[in-house]
Design a protein around this motif. Structure first.
Motif, PDB file in Angstrom:
ATOM      1  N   GLU A   1      29.848  64.001  68.812  1.00 55.12           N
ATOM      2  CA  GLU A   1      28.844  63.057  69.308  1.00 55.12           C
ATOM      3  C   GLU A   1      29.452  61.970  70.190  1.00 55.12           C
ATOM      4  O   GLU A   1      28.727  61.244  70.869  1.00 55.12           O
TER       5      GLU A   1
ATOM      6  N   PRO B   1      36.577  67.145  79.522  1.00 54.42           N
ATOM      7  CA  PRO B   1      35.574  68.170  79.160  1.00 54.42           C
ATOM      8  C   PRO B   1      36.184  69.344  78.402  1.00 54.42           C
ATOM      9  O   PRO B   1      35.536  69.924  77.528  1.00 54.42           O
ATOM     10  N   SER B   2      37.406  69.707  78.744  1.00 57.35           N
ATOM     11  CA  SER B   2      38.020  70.849  78.057  1.00 57.35           C
ATOM     12  C   SER B   2      38.243  70.541  76.576  1.00 57.35           C
ATOM     13  O   SER B   2      38.094  71.424  75.719  1.00 57.35           O
TER      14      SER B   2
ATOM     15  N   ALA C   1      36.350  68.595  74.774  1.00 53.45           N
ATOM     16  CA  ALA C   1      35.035  68.687  74.147  1.00 53.45           C
ATOM     17  C   ALA C   1      34.688  70.137  73.850  1.00 53.45           C
ATOM     18  O   ALA C   1      34.154  70.462  72.779  1.00 53.45           O
ATOM     19  N   CYS C   2      35.020  71.039  74.765  1.00 55.35           N
ATOM     20  CA  CYS C   2      34.730  72.465  74.552  1.00 55.35           C
ATOM     21  C   CYS C   2      35.549  73.008  73.386  1.00 55.35           C
ATOM     22  O   CYS C   2      35.042  73.763  72.542  1.00 55.35           O
TER      23      CYS C   2
ATOM     24  N   LEU D   1      34.015  71.795  70.089  1.00 49.10           N
ATOM     25  CA  LEU D   1      32.773  72.493  69.729  1.00 49.10           C
ATOM     26  C   LEU D   1      33.071  73.913  69.264  1.00 49.10           C
ATOM     27  O   LEU D   1      32.459  74.411  68.311  1.00 49.10           O
TER      28      LEU D   1
ATOM     29  N   GLU E   1      24.969  75.363  72.346  1.00 45.79           N
ATOM     30  CA  GLU E   1      25.230  74.140  73.104  1.00 45.79           C
ATOM     31  C   GLU E   1      26.466  74.309  73.978  1.00 45.79           C
ATOM     32  O   GLU E   1      26.481  73.919  75.161  1.00 45.79           O
ATOM     33  N   LEU E   2      27.536  74.907  73.416  1.00 46.35           N
ATOM     34  CA  LEU E   2      28.766  75.123  74.173  1.00 46.35           C
ATOM     35  C   LEU E   2      28.529  76.100  75.319  1.00 46.35           C
ATOM     36  O   LEU E   2      29.036  75.918  76.433  1.00 46.35           O
ATOM     37  N   GLN E   3      27.727  77.134  75.041  1.00 52.98           N
ATOM     38  CA  GLN E   3      27.425  78.121  76.087  1.00 52.98           C
ATOM     39  C   GLN E   3      26.663  77.482  77.244  1.00 52.98           C
ATOM     40  O   GLN E   3      26.883  77.810  78.414  1.00 52.98           O
ATOM     41  N   ALA E   4      25.780  76.535  76.918  1.00 53.64           N
ATOM     42  CA  ALA E   4      25.028  75.869  77.982  1.00 53.64           C
ATOM     43  C   ALA E   4      25.936  74.997  78.846  1.00 53.64           C
ATOM     44  O   ALA E   4      25.749  74.910  80.074  1.00 53.64           O
ATOM     45  N   ASP E   5      26.934  74.358  78.208  1.00 54.13           N
ATOM     46  CA  ASP E   5      27.831  73.480  78.956  1.00 54.13           C
ATOM     47  C   ASP E   5      28.938  74.251  79.666  1.00 54.13           C
ATOM     48  O   ASP E   5      29.361  73.876  80.774  1.00 54.13           O
ATOM     49  N   ALA E   6      29.440  75.306  79.018  1.00 51.75           N
ATOM     50  CA  ALA E   6      30.553  76.076  79.586  1.00 51.75           C
ATOM     51  C   ALA E   6      30.322  77.555  79.308  1.00 51.75           C
ATOM     52  O   ALA E   6      30.867  78.103  78.342  1.00 51.75           O
TER      53      ALA E   6
END
Length: 638
Positions: free
Chosen positions: A578, A584-585, A587-588, A591, A613-618
């Motif tokens: 949160e 960003p890497s 964060a991936c 997750l 959620e992870l798939q949507a971002d990366a």
């Protein structure tokens, strides 16, 4: 002697054959007088009395023989003679009672009851109530399985004033009913026994335990007192709650002292009692909390004591006594962040109660320490309004700009560090521009530096954030004061906002507070050293700083995971997810790790949500697409 008996019997027989019944009876009477234990002679004499219609005399002879056989244990022969008597004289009660006793001894309970009921009916018919009651009581002891008869016997004894006897009968019924697993009936019998005998301590204690098991506080309170509870913690605890619910706080304190003496490990149950009492009586709840807190302080457990008080003031807001004690403990235990939070709550409580002077002192202290916090400014303004200070915003502006006396009293400045291992930099507070107006610093006790860093729950409010050492607030405020001197007074909160707008802006440029950074470094060092407990405490403190939350919370989650504490690992990894990640890497990666742990723990729906959620971002990250598809099939199949 035998020849004399034979001659006498022969003589009596001759007299009978001659029709001389009276003379034959006289001969037998003489022989019985000479040989009173010759039961055959008595039996013959009884038969002759029957032939002569002298029934009372016949019954007297038969009774002597039957009673002898009964006493000698020849019950069948005795019963035969008693029945012979009943044919002659059916209303002979002694015979009926003997037959009842013989039937009971032979296990013929139905026959025995029949004889007893016959006697009771005849006694009632002639107005002999006491005699009838005697039979009723006797019936109650006849058949152990006939609980109705036993209850009637106990009731009869009570009516006749024999309370101990009635209580004893109910007590015996209770034991037999428990053995037959008829719990409700057993409890009712025990209630009757205790009603008749209030000094039955064991019975009262058993009723209390039954009431507690049934969650029936009222029933428990009827039987429970200090004598019954004695030194049994399982009874002292409900007695404590009963006393406190009734408003008897002094009695409650006495019980608490005894409880903590005999069962130190039971403080958790006392705290649970406090939470139960909170919605009903905050004062009673605080009595419990205060006792446990004092015990924790005596043991040197300042952090535990503070945690209990924090929970209390969360459940029962605005309790000034509790907040004052929390501040005191935080100072004594070196719990800085907890003290700041408690001060804020204490100021709010004073404001709610209209105690403006106390609220102003604390609010000024908070604003001096953290001038960028709007909540502190608002508390300061409300206190000034409450005290009917003219133009509060101007007063606040004066303080912020350095034109008026304004100093933060920091009890932790005397301490070198928050831990024994790593000194942390002191917290700088804004200094007034007029040294003469500064009051003398109050002497404060040295805090206990052995106390570990604060260990707040994740849901707790964010810790106070001390001003970064790189920002010179004194110079900034002096500059703002110079600007304000050439400007007109600031009459409104909008103008006041302009005064400390620049302060907020400067502070926002700082990445983290020095204290939080030190906690993070300390926590990571503890992790490398394998000191999990110490690492958890330091990392929790660091996670309070928003800019460090990702790194501190993710590291904390991995520490818990290494310990096998999956629920806490998931909780802290979610907290990290949160927070803003430095990259960003990262964060991936977090997750992906969180989703994998959730999947391994069987939390398929939550794992699926994380991977989606992870798939949507990366979309192309690792095998996240395949994992999400597999979990979706699992969910559809369930």
């Amino acid at each position: 002697m035998a020849s004399d008996r034979a001659e006498s019997v022969k003589k009596a027989e001759k007299l009978l054959r001659q029709g001389k019944l009276d003379l034959a009876i006289a001969e037998y009477v003489r022989m019985v007088d000479e040989q009173p234990r010759d039961w055959n002679l008595r039996n013959t004499l009884g038969d002759l009395y029957v032939r002569a219609s002298q029934l009372d005399k016949a019954v007297a002879q038969y009774l002597q023989i039957a009673d002898h056989l009964f006493n000698e244990g020849f019950f069948s022969k005795a019963a035969a003679l008693y029945k012979k008597i009943l044919k002659i004289k059916p209303d002979e009660e002694s015979v009926l009672l003997h037959l009842a006793e013989i039937s009971a001894k032979q296990g013929l309970l139905a026959d025995a009851k029949g004889y007893f009921v016959t006697v009771a009916g005849r006694r009632k018919a002639r107005g002999d109530r006491a005699g009838a009651d005697e039979i009723t009581v006797r019936l109650g002891s006849l058949d152990p399985a006939d609980f109705d008869a036993r209850a009637l016997a106990a009731s009869t004894l009570e009516q006749n004033g024999d309370l101990p006897g009635a209580a004893a009968l109910y007590r015996a019924m209770h034991a037999d009913l428990v053995e037959k697993n008829r719990r409700d009936e057993a409890t009712q019998a025990l209630r009757e026994a205790v009603r008749l005998n209030p000094d039955d301590v064991a019975g009262r204690a058993e009723l209390v335990r039954a009431a507690i098991a049934a969650n029936d506080r009222e029933a428990a309170a009827r039987y429970l007192d200090r004598r019954i509870a004695a030194d049994d913690p399982s009874l002292l605890l409900p007695l404590l709650e009963s006393e406190l619910r009734a408003g008897r706080l002094d009695e409650g304190r006495e019980i608490l002292q005894r409880l903590l003496q005999i069962d130190r490990a039971g403080s958790g149950r006392i705290v649970e009692t406090a939470w139960n009492l909170g919605p009903v009586s905050p004062d009673a709840s605080y009595v419990c909390v205060d006792a446990v807190v004092e015990a924790e302080i005596a043991a040197g457990n300042f952090m535990d004591a503070a945690a209990i008080l924090q929970e209390f003031v969360t459940r029962v807001p605005g309790q000034i006594a509790a907040l004052l004690k929390l501040v005191e403990i935080a100072v004594d235990g070196g719990l800085e962040a907890i003290m700041y939070e408690a001060q804020a709550h204490l100021a709010d409580a004073y404001l709610e109660r209209g105690q403006g002077s106390e609220a102003r002192v604390i609010a000024e202290d908070l604003v001096a320490r953290e001038p960028w916090e709007g909540a502190h400014i608002d508390r300061f303004r409300r206190a000034l309004v409450l005290l009917q200070v003219a133009d509060p915003d101007t007063v606040i502006a004066d303080r912020l700009s350095g034109q008026g006396p304004f100093i933060a009293t920091d009890p932790f400045m005397a301490s070198e560090s928050f831990t024994d291992d790593l000194p942390l930099p002191p917290i700088a507070a804004p200094a007034p521009t007029t040294p003469a107006a500064e009051p003398a610093a109050a002497e404060v006790p040295e805090p206990d530096t052995s106390v570990p860093p604060p260990d707040p729950e994740p849901e707790a409010p964010a810790a106070a954030r001390p001003s970064p050492p790189d920002v010179d607030l004194t110079d900034m405020l002096s500059e703002l004061g110079t600007q304000r001197a050439a400007a007109p007074p600031l009459p409104s909160s909008q103008n006041l906002e302009a005064v400390f707008k620049d302060i907020r802006s400067a502070v926002a440029k700082q990445a983290v507070s020095s204290d939080a950074a030190e906690y993070l470094s300390l926590g990571k060092a503890y992790v490398e050293m394998g000191m999990a407990k110490e690492a958890i405490s330091a990392l929790r403190a660091a996670a309070r700083a928003p800019m460090l939350r990702f790194e501190a919370a993710s590291t904390l989650g991995r520490v818990y995971l290494k310990q096998g504490d999956v629920p806490h690992a998931i909780e802290w990894l979610e907290r990290a997810a949160e927070a803003p990640a430095p990259d960003p890497s990262e964060a991936c990666e977090l997750l992906y790790e969180l989703g994998s742990i959730l999947e391994d723990a069987g939390e398929t729906s939550r794992a699926l949500a994380v991977f989606l959620e992870l798939q949507a971002d990366a979309p192309g990250f690792r095998d996240v697409a395949a994992r999400a598809e597999r979990l979706a099939r699992v969910q559809a199949g369930s």
